[in-house]
Design a protein around this motif. Structure first.
Motif, PDB file in Angstrom:
ATOM      1  N   CYS A 235       0.997  -1.276   0.244  1.00 48.94           N
ATOM      2  CA  CYS A 235      -0.055   0.011   0.245  1.00 48.94           C
ATOM      3  C   CYS A 235       0.938   1.180   0.002  1.00 48.94           C
ATOM      4  O   CYS A 235       1.527   1.493   0.965  1.00 48.94           O
ATOM      5  CB  CYS A 235      -0.967   0.014   1.203  1.00 48.94           C
ATOM      6  N   CYS A 381     -10.819   2.342  -1.146  1.00 53.55           N
ATOM      7  CA  CYS A 381      -9.824   1.302  -0.821  1.00 53.55           C
ATOM      8  C   CYS A 381     -10.466  -0.005  -0.290  1.00 53.55           C
ATOM      9  O   CYS A 381     -11.349   0.412   0.282  1.00 53.55           O
ATOM     10  CB  CYS A 381      -8.715   1.854   0.148  1.00 53.55           C
ATOM     11  N   CYS A 432       0.519  -1.155  -4.521  1.00 50.69           N
ATOM     12  CA  CYS A 432      -0.782  -0.732  -4.861  1.00 50.69           C
ATOM     13  C   CYS A 432      -1.089   0.592  -4.806  1.00 50.69           C
ATOM     14  O   CYS A 432      -0.745   1.437  -3.907  1.00 50.69           O
ATOM     15  CB  CYS A 432      -1.751  -1.324  -3.826  1.00 50.69           C
ATOM     16  N   CYS A 435      -6.535   3.371  -5.097  1.00 55.36           N
ATOM     17  CA  CYS A 435      -7.292   4.340  -4.730  1.00 55.36           C
ATOM     18  C   CYS A 435      -7.145   5.654  -5.700  1.00 55.36           C
ATOM     19  O   CYS A 435      -7.663   6.518  -5.696  1.00 55.36           O
ATOM     20  CB  CYS A 435      -7.150   4.782  -3.240  1.00 55.36           C
TER      21      CYS A 435
HETATM   22 FE1  SF4 Z   1      -3.250   1.507  -0.228  1.00 50.74          FE
HETATM   23 FE2  SF4 Z   1      -4.925   2.856  -1.925  1.00 50.74          FE
HETATM   24 FE3  SF4 Z   1      -4.113   0.295  -2.425  1.00 50.74          FE
HETATM   25 FE4  SF4 Z   1      -5.861   1.022  -0.362  1.00 50.74          FE
HETATM   26  S1  SF4 Z   1      -6.018   1.093  -2.768  1.00 50.74           S
HETATM   27  S2  SF4 Z   1      -4.133  -0.483  -0.003  1.00 50.74           S
HETATM   28  S3  SF4 Z   1      -5.136   2.939   0.502  1.00 50.74           S
HETATM   29  S4  SF4 Z   1      -2.976   2.113  -2.136  1.00 50.74           S
END
Ligand code: SF4
Ligand code: 5GP
Ligand code: MG
Length: 452
Positions: A235, A381, A432, A435
């Motif tokens: 993340c 998320c 990741c 978002c």
């Molecule tokens: Fe992190 Fe965004 Fe992925 Fe959620 S969606 S794990 S907040 S990078």
């Protein structure tokens, strides 16, 4: 959420308490500790902050040389005591205790299936599905039970678990949420969501628990095993906002990252101004980076109430506005007559920036140029950070120029995706960023349907 586990020759409850304290930023809704005293598991948990939840009386009860702890920030299930962790279950004449950071995307269908088989659930959280599966699959080999569980659950999970005299930890194959392990010279082992508790309580060698890794710590030592590997998807929002500034997770140091993001943004979106001001605390290293790179002086223009905690998930817009007001107050003597660059880590709903800009202007700021060191958050998320649904994400519904007008800024700019990735200094993209770009490594099917 934040998790911790300690295996030692001595009592661990005080150390779990101190460790949880240094993970408090990861969750302020509830906290809990569970230890194994050689015969039984002892669990103590409640709503609220770690410091308010435990006292000398709790430590007298929590006697044991192996234990786990949790601080909660709700992503699945409401903010009630029964949803707090660790969870403890009795099955097959054995006790299983578990604490989890992350969010499963397929817990509802597994829960339906287990209920169909006659299982009763005591909480509304996805974590209980993990615990139930481990207990269900346990047939004498705990690592086998964990592997079978990992084959079923999908999404984000960094888990610490107590079983008999063992401390067990496992991390999902993508490694969405962080997890680290450290060992002290005297043999004590600590596993936690961030390095701060490991450094504070005192371990020497620290490493990441790898994605898909299963660790068992017992009297024989540390044993490592693996479930199937997958592409790493750490993340990136941990470095942007969630983790403490002193966190080094999966090879990226949060302070350096934030600082570099500020430097990069000052090159990507320069503007003439008198002062660079941070929205404290997560915006501070970035504002310093922006100031240093641009040559415009950094100044403190907002006074923060340090006793407020993280206040973002209040249910109503009014409460969120009030929280920002109670938490941050503009410093008129610094701002008056000045052109300000205001640096924050992210815009989610737009509440913070709108409120701050209005009040900074009231305090005499001549211009306020908003600079955000993450790209626009356009997607929710599903892996353990509580972003609201798309309707409430300002960047999902408005262009940058429309957002600028809405928040009342003289200019508004976000760091580019490329700029943010460069700030990690990693050659390959192992993050990741769902978002920001909507590319989900694990399909959040059930949840997407829930939302409609
Ligand atoms: Fe992190 Fe965004 Fe992925 Fe959620 S969606 S794990 S907040 S990078
Ligand atoms: P907004 O006010 O735009 O809705 O949210 C942005 C602000 O909230 C930023 O100052 C950021 O530091 C903070 N923030 C972003 N994500 C989270 C989160 O998941 N939890 C909490 N508590 N704050 C967040
Ligand atoms: Mg903030």
């Amino acid at each position: 959420c934040g998790v911790i586990g300690i295996y030692s020759q001595n009592d661990v409850s005080k150390k779990l308490f101190y460790g949880l304290n240094s993970l408090q930023h990861r969750g302020q809704e509830a906290s809990g500790i569970c230890v194994f005293n050689g015969e039984d598991m002892i669990l103590d948990k409640g709503m609220g902050l770690v410091y308010d939840n435990f006292d000398d009386e709790s430590f007298l009860k929590l006697k044991g040389n192996v234990g786990i702890g949790h601080v909660r920030y709700a992503t699945a299930g409401g903010s009630y005591r029964y949803n707090s962790q660790p969870l403890l279950a009795f099955s097959k004449n054995r006790e299983f205790a578990l604490a989890h950071n992350g969010n499963l995307v397929n817990h509802q269908s597994i829960r339906d299936e287990l209920e169909e088989e006659g299982m009763l659930f005591q909480t509304a959280i996805d974590t209980e599905v993990i615990l139930s599966l481990v207990a269900k699959y346990y047939k004498g080999d705990i690592v086998e039970a964990v592997k079978k569980t990992m084959a079923r659950i999908k999404g984000a999970y960094s888990v610490v678990m107590l079983f008999e005299d063992k401390l067990i930890a496992f991390r999902d194959p993508n490694g969405f949420r962080p997890l680290l392990i450290g060992r002290a010279k005297n043999g004590e082992v600590i596993i936690a969501s961030e390095n701060a508790p490991l450094e504070i309580i005192g371990t020497d060698a620290i490493r990441n628990v790898e994605p898909s890794e299963i660790i068992v710590v017992d009297k024989k030592g540390i044993h490592s095993d693996f479930f199937e590997k997958a592409e790493k998807k750490h993340c990136i929002f941990e470095y942007v906002y969630f983790a403490r500034t002193d966190a080094t997770l999966d090879g990226v140091n949060s302070y350096n990252f934030r600082r570099r993001c500020g430097e990069i943004l000052s090159r990507e979106a320069p503007v003439e101004a008198d002062l660079v001001i941070a929205v404290p605390d997560s915006g501070t290293p970035a504002a310093m980076g922006y100031a240093q790179e641009s040559g415009i002086p950094f100044a403190e223009g907002l006074v923060k109430n340090r006793y407020m905690g993280r206040t973002f998930i209040k249910p109503t817009a009014e409460e969120r506005e009030l929280s920002v007001k109670l938490k941050l107050n503009p410093l008129e003597t610094v701002l008056k007559g000045k052109r300000i660059i205001l640096v924050d880590d992210s815009i989610v709903r737009g509440t913070t920036s709108k409120n701050l800009i209005k009040r900074m202007k009231k305090a005499g700021a001549k211009e306020v140029h908003m600079r955000i060191v993450s790209p626009p958050v356009k997607f929710p998320c599903y892996y353990g950070i509580n972003t609201p649904s798309r309707q409430k994400l300002i960047a999902a519904n408005y262009s940058v120029e429309e957002m600028r007008k809405k928040i009342g800024a003289d200019s508004l700019a976000f760091i580019s995706m490329e700029g943010m990735l460069n700030a990690t200094l990693m050659k390959e993209n192992k993050f990741c960023e769902a978002c920001f770009n909507g590319t989900y490594a694990v399909e959040p099917k059930e949840l997407v349907q829930d939302e409609k």
